[in-house]
Design a protein around this motif. Structure first.
Motif, mmCIF file in Angstrom:
data_model
loop_
_atom_site.group_PDB
_atom_site.id
_atom_site.type_symbol
_atom_site.label_atom_id
_atom_site.label_comp_id
_atom_site.label_asym_id
_atom_site.label_seq_id
_atom_site.Cartn_x
_atom_site.Cartn_y
_atom_site.Cartn_z
ATOM 1 N N LEU A 127 -9.393 8.946 -13.496
ATOM 2 C CA LEU A 127 -9.615 10.295 -12.981
ATOM 3 C C LEU A 127 -8.443 11.244 -13.244
ATOM 4 O O LEU A 127 -8.641 12.458 -13.292
ATOM 5 C CB LEU A 127 -9.893 10.244 -11.478
ATOM 6 N N ASN A 128 -7.262 10.701 -13.400
ATOM 7 C CA ASN A 128 -6.077 11.548 -13.583
ATOM 8 C C ASN A 128 -5.494 11.420 -14.966
ATOM 9 O O ASN A 128 -4.292 11.517 -15.174
ATOM 10 C CB ASN A 128 -5.007 11.177 -12.529
ATOM 11 N N HIS A 129 -6.354 11.226 -15.930
ATOM 12 C CA HIS A 129 -5.891 11.039 -17.288
ATOM 13 C C HIS A 129 -6.424 12.137 -18.168
ATOM 14 O O HIS A 129 -7.520 12.534 -18.098
ATOM 15 C CB HIS A 129 -6.351 9.655 -17.788
ATOM 16 N N VAL A 149 0.850 -1.208 0.000
ATOM 17 C CA VAL A 149 0.000 0.000 0.000
ATOM 18 C C VAL A 149 0.875 1.243 0.000
ATOM 19 O O VAL A 149 0.623 2.201 -0.745
ATOM 20 C CB VAL A 149 -0.963 -0.009 1.207
ATOM 21 N N MET A 150 1.920 1.236 0.802
ATOM 22 C CA MET A 150 2.812 2.399 0.876
ATOM 23 C C MET A 150 3.528 2.625 -0.456
ATOM 24 O O MET A 150 3.684 3.765 -0.900
ATOM 25 C CB MET A 150 3.810 2.224 2.019
ATOM 26 N N ILE A 151 3.940 1.553 -1.108
ATOM 27 C CA ILE A 151 4.601 1.688 -2.411
ATOM 28 C C ILE A 151 3.652 2.324 -3.420
ATOM 29 O O ILE A 151 4.015 3.281 -4.118
ATOM 30 C CB ILE A 151 5.100 0.313 -2.919
ATOM 31 N N PHE A 152 2.431 1.813 -3.503
ATOM 32 C CA PHE A 152 1.494 2.342 -4.491
ATOM 33 C C PHE A 152 0.995 3.735 -4.118
ATOM 34 O O PHE A 152 0.722 4.551 -5.005
ATOM 35 C CB PHE A 152 0.340 1.364 -4.728
ATOM 36 N N ALA A 153 0.890 4.033 -2.840
ATOM 37 C CA ALA A 153 0.532 5.398 -2.426
ATOM 38 C C ALA A 153 1.631 6.364 -2.860
ATOM 39 O O ALA A 153 1.348 7.456 -3.366
ATOM 40 C CB ALA A 153 0.315 5.459 -0.919
ATOM 41 N N GLY A 154 2.882 5.951 -2.678
ATOM 42 C CA GLY A 154 3.998 6.782 -3.117
ATOM 43 C C GLY A 154 4.018 6.954 -4.627
ATOM 44 O O GLY A 154 4.269 8.057 -5.135
ATOM 45 N N MET A 155 3.747 5.878 -5.342
ATOM 46 C CA MET A 155 3.756 5.948 -6.807
ATOM 47 C C MET A 155 2.637 6.846 -7.341
ATOM 48 O O MET A 155 2.858 7.632 -8.257
ATOM 49 C CB MET A 155 3.622 4.541 -7.403
ATOM 50 N N THR A 156 1.447 6.722 -6.776
ATOM 51 C CA THR A 156 0.352 7.557 -7.266
ATOM 52 C C THR A 156 0.558 9.018 -6.857
ATOM 53 O O THR A 156 0.196 9.927 -7.612
ATOM 54 C CB THR A 156 -1.023 7.029 -6.791
ATOM 55 N N SER A 157 1.175 9.251 -5.707
ATOM 56 C CA SER A 157 1.509 10.629 -5.325
ATOM 57 C C SER A 157 2.540 11.210 -6.283
ATOM 58 O O SER A 157 2.432 12.362 -6.708
ATOM 59 C CB SER A 157 2.057 10.663 -3.897
ATOM 60 N N ASN A 202 7.783 9.629 -22.602
ATOM 61 C CA ASN A 202 6.557 10.253 -22.122
ATOM 62 C C ASN A 202 6.375 9.856 -20.663
ATOM 63 O O ASN A 202 6.113 8.695 -20.372
ATOM 64 C CB ASN A 202 5.370 9.779 -22.969
ATOM 65 N N PRO A 203 6.514 10.810 -19.742
ATOM 66 C CA PRO A 203 6.362 10.456 -18.327
ATOM 67 C C PRO A 203 5.019 9.796 -18.018
ATOM 68 O O PRO A 203 4.947 8.896 -17.184
ATOM 69 C CB PRO A 203 6.497 11.782 -17.590
ATOM 70 N N ALA A 204 3.966 10.215 -18.698
ATOM 71 C CA ALA A 204 2.651 9.610 -18.464
ATOM 72 C C ALA A 204 2.680 8.130 -18.834
ATOM 73 O O ALA A 204 2.151 7.280 -18.109
ATOM 74 C CB ALA A 204 1.579 10.344 -19.272
ATOM 75 N N GLY A 205 3.317 7.815 -19.955
ATOM 76 C CA GLY A 205 3.442 6.424 -20.375
ATOM 77 C C GLY A 205 4.325 5.629 -19.432
ATOM 78 O O GLY A 205 4.029 4.477 -19.103
ATOM 79 N N SER A 206 5.396 6.251 -18.969
ATOM 80 C CA SER A 206 6.293 5.572 -18.028
ATOM 81 C C SER A 206 5.553 5.172 -16.763
ATOM 82 O O SER A 206 5.695 4.045 -16.285
ATOM 83 C CB SER A 206 7.466 6.488 -17.665
ATOM 84 N N PHE A 247 2.963 10.347 -9.334
ATOM 85 C CA PHE A 247 2.232 10.550 -10.584
ATOM 86 C C PHE A 247 1.607 11.947 -10.598
ATOM 87 O O PHE A 247 1.759 12.701 -11.561
ATOM 88 C CB PHE A 247 1.151 9.471 -10.709
ATOM 89 N N ILE A 248 0.907 12.292 -9.521
ATOM 90 C CA ILE A 248 0.224 13.584 -9.447
ATOM 91 C C ILE A 248 1.227 14.735 -9.457
ATOM 92 O O ILE A 248 1.049 15.727 -10.174
ATOM 93 C CB ILE A 248 -0.684 13.648 -8.200
ATOM 94 N N VAL A 249 2.306 14.598 -8.687
ATOM 95 C CA VAL A 249 3.324 15.650 -8.635
ATOM 96 C C VAL A 249 3.975 15.827 -10.004
ATOM 97 O O VAL A 249 4.129 16.950 -10.497
ATOM 98 C CB VAL A 249 4.382 15.326 -7.554
ATOM 99 N N ARG A 250 4.355 14.733 -10.644
ATOM 100 C CA ARG A 250 5.020 14.808 -11.957
ATOM 101 C C ARG A 250 4.078 15.348 -13.019
ATOM 102 O O ARG A 250 4.491 16.103 -13.901
ATOM 103 C CB ARG A 250 5.548 13.423 -12.352
ATOM 104 N N GLN A 251 2.816 15.017 -12.937
ATOM 105 C CA GLN A 251 1.838 15.504 -13.906
ATOM 106 C C GLN A 251 1.744 17.027 -13.844
ATOM 107 O O GLN A 251 1.581 17.692 -14.868
ATOM 108 C CB GLN A 251 0.466 14.874 -13.619
#
Length: 193
Positions: free
Chosen positions: A191-193, A32-40, A124-128, A42-46
């Motif tokens: 939602l974030n696409h 959960v912590m790994i995926f929470a970090g990854m999705t966070s 493409n960071p989004a693709g990555s 994602f939002i910051v990089r976007q």
């Protein structure tokens, strides 16, 4: 003396958990912590720009349905074991394992669809992020399928029934977690696409 005896009798039992279940829960928390970090991330990089949007592969709707069906069949397997319906247990575990494999094949085809739309791991960071999130989930799902196969073999050896529920409880917990994690990731991507 009577007061002391009454106090001892009223003492609460400590909360006990099988060590393997405790280890599983620690593992789930770390995932959960790994995926929470990854999705966070994602939002910051976007928000930093240089983000090229693309259409999510339509097959992700199919794989999401598959993972929900597999969660239902896992629940059927658990209930079958709990009620000593061993033939149903074997069928339900086989179905869950098959659906897990179908999900993985569907995820592979989602990557094929991404490549067909010129969305690659680099450039493409989004693709990555899409490749990393789905690939990391797929790696965990492979471990879930391996766990299912182990439990399925145990069911054919009659080692899983109402008196021996620990292994199937752990497998069901992990499988439902993986299904819930996928639904979270899919909704997040929508939602974030």
């Amino acid at each position: 003396m009577e007061e002391r005896l009454a106090y001892t009798e009223g003492a609460e039992q400590p909360i006990a958990m099988h060590p393997k279940k405790f280890a599983l829960w620690l593992f789930i928390v770390s995932v959960v912590m790994i995926f929470a970090g990854m999705t966070s991330a994602f939002i910051v990089r976007q928000g930093e720009g240089n983000w090229l949007d693309y259409n999510l592969p339509g097959i992700l709707w199919f794989t999401s349905g598959i993972i929900l069906l597999s969660s239902a069949s896992m629940h059927w397997a658990y209930q079958s074991a709990k009620n000593d319906r061993i033939p149903n247990l074997k069928i339900a575990l086989s179905l869950t394992t098959l659906l897990g494999m179908v999900f993985l094949v569907g995820q592979w085809y989602s990557w094929v669809a991404l490549v067909a739309n010129n969305v690659y791991f680099v450039g493409n960071p989004a693709g990555s992020f899409m490749y990393v999130l789905t690939g990391l989930h797929a790696a965990h799902l492979i471990s879930g399928v391996i766990f299912l196969i182990i439990v399925l073999i145990s069911s054919f050896r009659y080692k899983i029934h109402s008196q021996r529920m620990n292994t199937i409880e752990m497998c069901a917990t992990y499988w439902h977690f993986l299904g819930g994690l996928w639904i979270y990731l899919f909704v997040f991507l929508l939602l974030n696409h």
